[in-house]
Design a protein around this motif. Structure first.
Motif, PDB file in Angstrom:
ATOM      1  N   UNK A  52       0.855  -1.288   0.064  1.00 18.87           N
ATOM      2  CA  UNK A  52      -0.017  -0.055  -0.058  1.00 18.87           C
ATOM      3  C   UNK A  52       0.983   1.294  -0.019  1.00 18.87           C
ATOM      4  N   UNK A  53       1.872   1.320  -0.775  1.00 17.78           N
ATOM      5  CA  UNK A  53       2.812   2.406  -0.928  1.00 17.78           C
ATOM      6  C   UNK A  53       2.575   3.305  -2.110  1.00 17.78           C
ATOM      7  N   UNK A  54       3.144   4.427  -2.021  1.00 20.81           N
ATOM      8  CA  UNK A  54       3.153   5.433  -3.152  1.00 20.81           C
ATOM      9  C   UNK A  54       4.542   5.812  -3.168  1.00 20.81           C
ATOM     10  N   UNK A  55       5.064   5.892  -4.284  1.00 20.11           N
ATOM     11  CA  UNK A  55       6.554   6.124  -4.658  1.00 20.11           C
ATOM     12  C   UNK A  55       6.575   7.479  -5.571  1.00 20.11           C
ATOM     13  N   UNK A  56       7.161   8.329  -5.201  1.00 19.74           N
ATOM     14  CA  UNK A  56       7.496   9.521  -6.040  1.00 19.74           C
ATOM     15  C   UNK A  56       8.749   9.180  -6.794  1.00 19.74           C
ATOM     16  N   UNK A  57       8.576   9.303  -8.274  1.00 18.13           N
ATOM     17  CA  UNK A  57       9.591   8.780  -9.050  1.00 18.13           C
ATOM     18  C   UNK A  57      10.339  10.103  -9.211  1.00 18.13           C
ATOM     19  N   UNK A  58      11.510  10.052  -9.107  1.00 22.08           N
ATOM     20  CA  UNK A  58      12.651  11.246  -8.889  1.00 22.08           C
ATOM     21  C   UNK A  58      13.433  11.113 -10.277  1.00 22.08           C
ATOM     22  N   UNK A  59      13.871   9.827 -10.760  1.00 17.99           N
ATOM     23  CA  UNK A  59      14.541   9.745 -12.034  1.00 17.99           C
ATOM     24  C   UNK A  59      14.241   8.437 -12.657  1.00 17.99           C
ATOM     25  N   UNK A  60      14.062   8.653 -13.884  1.00 17.57           N
ATOM     26  CA  UNK A  60      13.889   7.634 -14.909  1.00 17.57           C
ATOM     27  C   UNK A  60      14.402   7.517 -16.328  1.00 17.57           C
ATOM     28  N   UNK A  61      15.273   6.442 -16.321  1.00 21.36           N
ATOM     29  CA  UNK A  61      15.906   6.240 -17.852  1.00 21.36           C
ATOM     30  C   UNK A  61      15.784   5.030 -18.578  1.00 21.36           C
ATOM     31  N   UNK A  62      15.204   4.626 -19.228  1.00 21.53           N
ATOM     32  CA  UNK A  62      15.209   3.199 -19.912  1.00 21.53           C
ATOM     33  C   UNK A  62      16.419   2.443 -20.023  1.00 21.53           C
TER      34      UNK A  62
END
Length: 182
Positions: A20-30
């Motif tokens: 039941x978590x919520x994660x804030x995506x700070x960085x994403x690179x394929x």
């Protein structure tokens, strides 16, 4: 996926680190993977418990568990656009930057304690891993929602975002922790 996206775990993910978590995506690179911070896991610790600080607003700041990776590291999100080195996540929320300047602002009273969230550890995915988990249905994406970091209480965050999404997500928000007890 853009930084500032929220990732909500499915109700029965099966991983206690992300239940039941919520994660804030700070960085994403394929090519390099992804980095995020769990917003829904407060600890009983404060910044003063892990750093030698004089009593005051900085020392009293609560710490959250950002994820199971490198729990000996400290990360932060804030609302201070002028902090050098900070990454803009959208909606007036920033990740990282010059920690010494942040600490000085908190100590002097120039930055309010309600404008900063501190995390020990983080959540990380290798290249392609997050995309596979989303494809399997482990995560629900809520794009461009970083602003909610400072507006929702951690214990209601997951449920509130699902309700806001409406439709089948609204129904998911009401799933019990253990369906056998329903």
């Amino acid at each position: 996926m853009k930084p500032g996206t929220l990732l909500l775990s499915q109700p029965f993910l099966g991983d206690p680190n992300f239940e039941r978590s919520v994660i804030l995506l700070c960085r994403h690179s394929p090519a390099e993977g992804a980095f995020g911070l769990v917003l829904t896991q407060p600890t009983s610790l404060t910044l003063g418990d892990v750093m030698d600080l004089p009593p005051g607003p900085a020392a009293a700041l609560p710490l959250y568990t950002g994820g199971p990776v490198q729990p000996d590291t400290l990360h932060f999100v804030h609302r201070h656009a002028g902090l050098p080195g900070a990454t803009d996540l959208g909606q007036g929320v920033y990740w990282g930057g010059d920690f010494d300047l942040l600490l000085a602002g908190l100590t002097s009273g120039g930055f309010g304690p309600d404008t900063v969230r501190l995390f020990i550890g983080y959540s990380g995915w290798s290249a392609g891993q997050l995309e596979q988990e989303i494809e399997r249905g482990s995560w629900i994406k809520q794009p461009a929602s970083a602003g909610k970091v400072f507006t929702l209480e951690s214990d209601a965050f997951w449920r509130t975002i699902l309700r806001e999404k409406g439709g089948r997500y609204r129904a998911l928000s009401n799933y019990p922790l253990d369906p056998r007890l329903n």
